[in-house]
Design an enzyme around this catalytic site. Structure first.
Site, PDB file in Angstrom:
ATOM      1  N   ASP A  88      -3.259   2.588  -3.779  1.00  7.79           N
ATOM      2  CA  ASP A  88      -2.166   2.373  -2.834  1.00  7.79           C
ATOM      3  C   ASP A  88      -0.870   2.399  -3.635  1.00  7.79           C
ATOM      4  O   ASP A  88      -0.826   1.921  -4.773  1.00  7.79           O
ATOM      5  CB  ASP A  88      -2.272   1.004  -2.173  1.00  7.79           C
ATOM      6  CG  ASP A  88      -3.302   0.943  -1.061  1.00  7.79           C
ATOM      7  OD1 ASP A  88      -4.106   1.884  -0.926  1.00  7.79           O
ATOM      8  OD2 ASP A  88      -3.318  -0.080  -0.339  1.00  7.79           O
ATOM      9  N   HIS A 145      -9.325   3.432  -8.001  1.00 10.74           N
ATOM     10  CA  HIS A 145     -10.589   4.046  -7.607  1.00 10.74           C
ATOM     11  C   HIS A 145     -10.682   5.487  -8.107  1.00 10.74           C
ATOM     12  O   HIS A 145      -9.682   6.076  -8.521  1.00 10.74           O
ATOM     13  CB  HIS A 145     -10.744   3.980  -6.093  1.00 10.74           C
ATOM     14  CG  HIS A 145     -10.819   2.570  -5.567  1.00 10.74           C
ATOM     15  ND1 HIS A 145     -11.989   2.011  -5.113  1.00 10.74           N
ATOM     16  CD2 HIS A 145      -9.874   1.603  -5.442  1.00 10.74           C
ATOM     17  CE1 HIS A 145     -11.767   0.766  -4.728  1.00 10.74           C
ATOM     18  NE2 HIS A 145     -10.484   0.491  -4.920  1.00 10.74           N
ATOM     19  N   SER A 248       1.577  -1.578 -11.861  1.00  4.29           N
ATOM     20  CA  SER A 248       2.099  -0.569 -12.768  1.00  4.29           C
ATOM     21  C   SER A 248       1.953   0.823 -12.184  1.00  4.29           C
ATOM     22  O   SER A 248       2.187   1.033 -11.001  1.00  4.29           O
ATOM     23  CB  SER A 248       1.403  -0.669 -14.125  1.00  4.29           C
ATOM     24  OG  SER A 248       2.109   0.078 -15.080  1.00  4.29           O
TER      25      SER A 248
END
Length: 283
Positions: A88, A145, A248
């Site tokens: 995200d 992921h 980050s």
């Protein structure tokens, strides 16, 4: 000059000390301070707890536990495509690697060799390939992921600075993502090799992978490497591969002719883990 001036204070800040302090605070399980910090953070940044597997802010024993919270099953369905978005966040930059040069921001480029810690042979596999730089803001979900199925072959810890990685800093600090501390993860896939880089930043207490655990701390002044060719560490598309303990940036590298990015992807666009990132070009 204005862009450099806007980030001048970051050259002066004791970034290592601030990051160490933030790491201690994030790990703390103080029964009074920690719940207050979590409530303040969730309100300040508008964190959507409705999609969290555990939406009860008061139940988290440390800030790290809250920050790396899992999502409800089905919160991030995987698109039917070759490559899915691994995080995200927002797109910082994406597109073609010009020989070995990656666009950081307007007027700023850096080399793939610098990004991966100086290994020219590894970097050469991505000459004229494709890259995506994805920024995770404080409010975002902070697990990372897999963009596609992959077999881990190597991991490299590259020591470096701890500048912020927000868009303002990306425009003002030359070679930012090749200067900051980072963890370079190298995979083989059905599409060829690819690299997924976790880039550290100011107050990013640590970075972790599912096969190693916390990579930093300890922080080293030397490049460290781990090789996994004799192990069968295979991760499926959409499976968690790592996480940031405070947020980050992720940088992805693909060889030439491997990925054609989603035409909707452009700098500044918000993204969600699991959405379509791209497809293998038709030949």
């Amino acid at each position: 000059m204005p862009k450099r001036f806007s980030v001048l204070h970051q050259y002066l800040l004791p970034k290592q000390a601030l990051t160490s302090l933030a790491g201690r605070v994030a790990r703390s399980q103080d029964e009074r301070f920690t719940p207050q910090l979590i409530r303040w953070f969730a309100k300040r940044y508008g964190v959507n707890m409705a999609e969290a597997l555990n939406p009860d802010l008061a139940s988290y024993t440390s800030f790290n536990e809250f920050f790396t919270r899992a999502l409800c099953d089905g919160a991030r369905p995987l698109a039917d495509t070759d490559f899915v978005c691994p995080v995200d966040g927002a797109i910082s930059q994406c597109g073609a690697i010009e020989h070995d040069q990656i666009i950081q921001a307007k007027g700023h480029r850096y080399s793939t060799t610098a990004l991966v810690g100086g290994d020219g042979k590894l970097a050469a596999q991505f000459d004229h390939g494709s890259f995506a730089t994805l920024y995770l803001s404080p409010r975002d979900y902070h697990r990372i992921h897999m963009p596609c199925d992959g077999k881990l072959t190597r991991m490299i810890y590259v020591p470096g600075s701890l500048f912020s990685v927000n868009p303002t800093t990306a425009r003002g600090v030359p070679g930012l993502f090749a200067r900051n501390e980072r963890v370079v993860c190298v995979f083989d896939s059905a599409f060829g090799p690819f690299v997924l880089v976790l880039v550290g930043a100011t107050i990013v207490g640590s970075m972790a992978t599912v096969w190693h655990g916390v990579v930093n701390p300890p922080r080293s002044r030397k490049v460290r490497e781990w090789h996994y060719t004799d192990q069968e560490i295979v991760l499926k598309k959409g499976e968690e591969m790592g996480r940031f303990l405070l947020g980050s940036t992720v940088v992805l590298l693909f060889p030439r002719g491997v990925v054609e990015f989603n035409p909707d992807w452009e700098p500044g666009r918000a993204i969600r883990m699991g959405e379509g990132m791209g497809r293998k070009p038709k030949t």
